[in-house]
Every structure is written in C-alpha cells, then in structure tokens.
Scaffold this motif. Structure first.
Motif, PDB file in Angstrom:
ATOM      1  N   UNK A  23      -5.365  -5.003   1.863  1.00  0.00           N
ATOM      2  CA  UNK A  23      -5.756  -4.015   2.883  1.00  0.00           C
ATOM      3  C   UNK A  23      -6.949  -4.291   3.406  1.00  0.00           C
ATOM      4  N   UNK A  24      -7.938  -5.302   2.791  1.00  0.00           N
ATOM      5  CA  UNK A  24      -9.167  -5.562   3.053  1.00  0.00           C
ATOM      6  C   UNK A  24      -8.884  -6.582   4.380  1.00  0.00           C
ATOM      7  N   UNK A  25      -7.973  -7.245   4.356  1.00  0.00           N
ATOM      8  CA  UNK A  25      -7.725  -8.269   5.288  1.00  0.00           C
ATOM      9  C   UNK A  25      -6.852  -7.323   6.437  1.00  0.00           C
ATOM     10  N   UNK A  26      -6.156  -6.638   6.274  1.00  0.00           N
ATOM     11  CA  UNK A  26      -5.647  -5.765   7.305  1.00  0.00           C
ATOM     12  C   UNK A  26      -6.698  -4.848   8.255  1.00  0.00           C
ATOM     13  N   UNK A  27      -7.467  -4.204   7.595  1.00  0.00           N
ATOM     14  CA  UNK A  27      -8.554  -3.389   8.117  1.00  0.00           C
ATOM     15  C   UNK A  27      -9.568  -4.420   9.055  1.00  0.00           C
TER      16      UNK A  27
END
Length: 331
Positions: free
Chosen positions: A319-323
């Motif tokens: 989710x860090x990468x997605x955001x």
C-alpha cells in the motif's frame, strides 16, 4: 560451616528471587488466560470488523476457557483502537482484531501518526478475507461500471461518496476508481467506521460507497441498496450473479480486505502460540465458518504467527507503493 559473607548472602537472595519470579511467570503463562479477555475492534458497530468479532466470540471464549469481551473503540480511522491495543499490558488479555486499513494503509496514508503497527504489535494470525463491493443508493439508475461512469461524468462534482475516514481503505479505493474512470465526486467522511457510512448511504446523504461485501450484503438483498460489482479476484459463491470490478474493466481493483489478531509488543511467545492455536480452532469451528461464509466473509487462517507477520509487512509495503505511485493525498 562458615557463615556467608554479606555480599555472598545478597547474591544468593537475589538469585532465589529471580528464580522464583521466573517460576511464577512460567506458571502464569501456562495458566493463560487467567481472567476475561478484551478483543479490541477499532471501528464501531455495524461494520465487517464488528460482525467478524461477534461471530468469533463464543467459539474463541470456549477455546480459551475464559470469556472474550468485544470492545468497539472507534476513532481516527481505526488508530484509536490500535493505540489501545499497543498500550495494553503485554500479557495476552487484551488483543486487537485489526484490518487492512488500520494496520497496512494508515501508516502509509497518515504519516503524521506516531503509532507503527509493524513496530508496536505482534501478529498472531489472519482470521478472514473480506471481499469488497461498490454500492450505490437506488436513486442512481446505473447497474454496471460503464453506466455508473457515464452517470457520474454527466454530474461531475454533484455526487457524494462516503468513507470511514480521510485515509480509510474505502476512501483510497474510491479515489482510485475516480482516477481510472475520469470521474469526480465529493468526499464525505464518517468517523465511526463502515456502519455509519452505510447508514448515510441508506439515508441518501451519500450516493456511493466502497465497502466490505458483508456490510452491504443484507441491504442489497433487501433492495435498499444496489451493488455494482464486487472487489475480489473471482465472483463470490454467495452472490454468483454479481460480476467483479475487474471483469468490468477495473483491472487493479481486485483485493478486498483482511482481518487478523494482533497482540502488544513484548507479549511472550507462549502466549502468542496459545492465542494462535485457540483462534485457529475457533475460525475452523463448523458453525463459525458457516456464519462467516453466509455473511460473505471467507474464513482464512495463517500457517503460523511468523507467516502472518511477514504477510502484514508485505501488505504495508504494497500500500505504500500504491499510494505513492497514484500520487494520492488522503489526509
């Protein structure tokens, strides 16, 4: 026999005290739990977390030999409940039913928050996988993603969408939906979790909501809300006629949610193992599995606490990468 010198006597006494403390701790661990337990749900009643907790509660109480009390501690998009669990005495009598939003999304979407689940909690086991859904108020005539996209483009900025908070999973999913479809809506956050957002949708305060399938299912069956699609890799057996969002062209909207058990940091390995074994037994109880499945939730346990810790780490990084890649400002 010579009398012990003062220093030797002190050393002997200290050694006896340490040994006695070790024996007491070992006995305490062996007897765990010794009193009722609190299962912290970091959202209010009416959402998927509350549903899962109350289905698990009786079987988990039986497996542990002590009453498990469900305690809803909503606020700050789940961070209030997470903090309660983090600050609890690490003896296993307070544990968290955390979800993807409170554990893996918030640390990435809310960088100002000081609590860090990966640092401050011990993973025990996943308990369920919860498919998501895209639902609308019946005043919206659309029945498919294509129709909904056309409807929203014709009313750009005029439709409200709800969420459980500024940086919640359903906010993130809706922002991605708008990016993918080129639409624009107005965000209306609700502090108490999915339950309040669903109530707002029922009352037409908002007209669209991304929410866990279990939170929407009964309202959709009763005709009070309309489902556009499910957020899952495949169609769900409980509602096989409903297509996934991926089938309707939203290729990245595949994963729903998950929930799992966490303990405060520094909880002993023996307590973690006991809670792991008891939770796995509860989830696999035939009546629990049936009730979860009937509510649109998939029972799913981890192979070990270590495996769940690795899963939690991977999800947080994902989710860090997605955001970051989507350049979303969710605060």
């Amino acid at each position: 026999m010579r009398a012990l010198r003062p220093l030797g006597a002190l050393t002997c006494v200290l050694g006896l005290l340490v040994a006695a403390q070790g024996i007491a701790m070992a006995q305490g661990t062996a007897r765990y739990p010794v009193r009722p337990l609190r299962m912290i749900v970091p959202f209010g009643p009416g959402g998927a977390g509350d549903f899962v907790a109350r289905v698990l509660q009786p079987a988990l109480s039986d497996a542990l030999g002590q009453q498990v009390i469900v305690e809803n501690r909503a606020g700050a998009n789940g961070n209030v409940g997470v903090e309660v669990a983090i600050n609890a005495t690490p003896d296993g009598h307070v544990f968290l039913l955390g979800n993807i939003g409170a554990i893996a999304i918030n640390p990435n979407a809310m960088p100002g928050v000081t609590i860090k689940p990966l640092r401050d909690l011990v993973a025990v086991t996943q308990v369920v996988d919860v498919p998501g859904s895209l639902i609308v108020h019946p005043s919206i005539s659309a029945t498919t993603v294509a129709e909904l996209t056309a409807y929203l483009k014709a009313r750009s900025g005029q439709v409200n969408f709800g969420s459980s908070g500024g940086a919640g999973q359903n906010r993130l999913e809706t922002e991605l939906f708008m990016q993918h479809t080129g639409t624009r809506m107005v965000h209306i956050p609700y502090k108490g979790g999915a339950g309040q957002a669903v109530t707002a949708l029922l009352g037409n305060e908002v007209q669209l909501l991304m929410v866990t399938f279990s939170s929407a299912f009964n309202h959709v069956k009763a005709g009070r809300l309309r489902m556009i699609g499910v957020i899952a890799p495949e169609r769900l057996p409980v509602m096989p006629e409903m297509p996934t969002l991926r089938e309707q062209g939203l290729k990245t909207m595949v994963n729903g949610s998950w929930q799992g058990i966490y303990l405060p940091r520094n909880t002993s390995g023996d307590v973690v193992k006991r809670l792991f074994d008891s939770t796995v037994s509860a989830v696999r109880h035939p009546e629990v599995a049936r009730r979860l499945s009937d509510g649109g939730v998939t029972p799913l346990v981890s192979a070990s606490p270590k495996a769940f810790q690795e899963f939690t780490t991977a999800e947080t990084e994902r989710f860090g990468r997605l955001i970051k890649d989507a350049k979303l400002d969710l605060e």
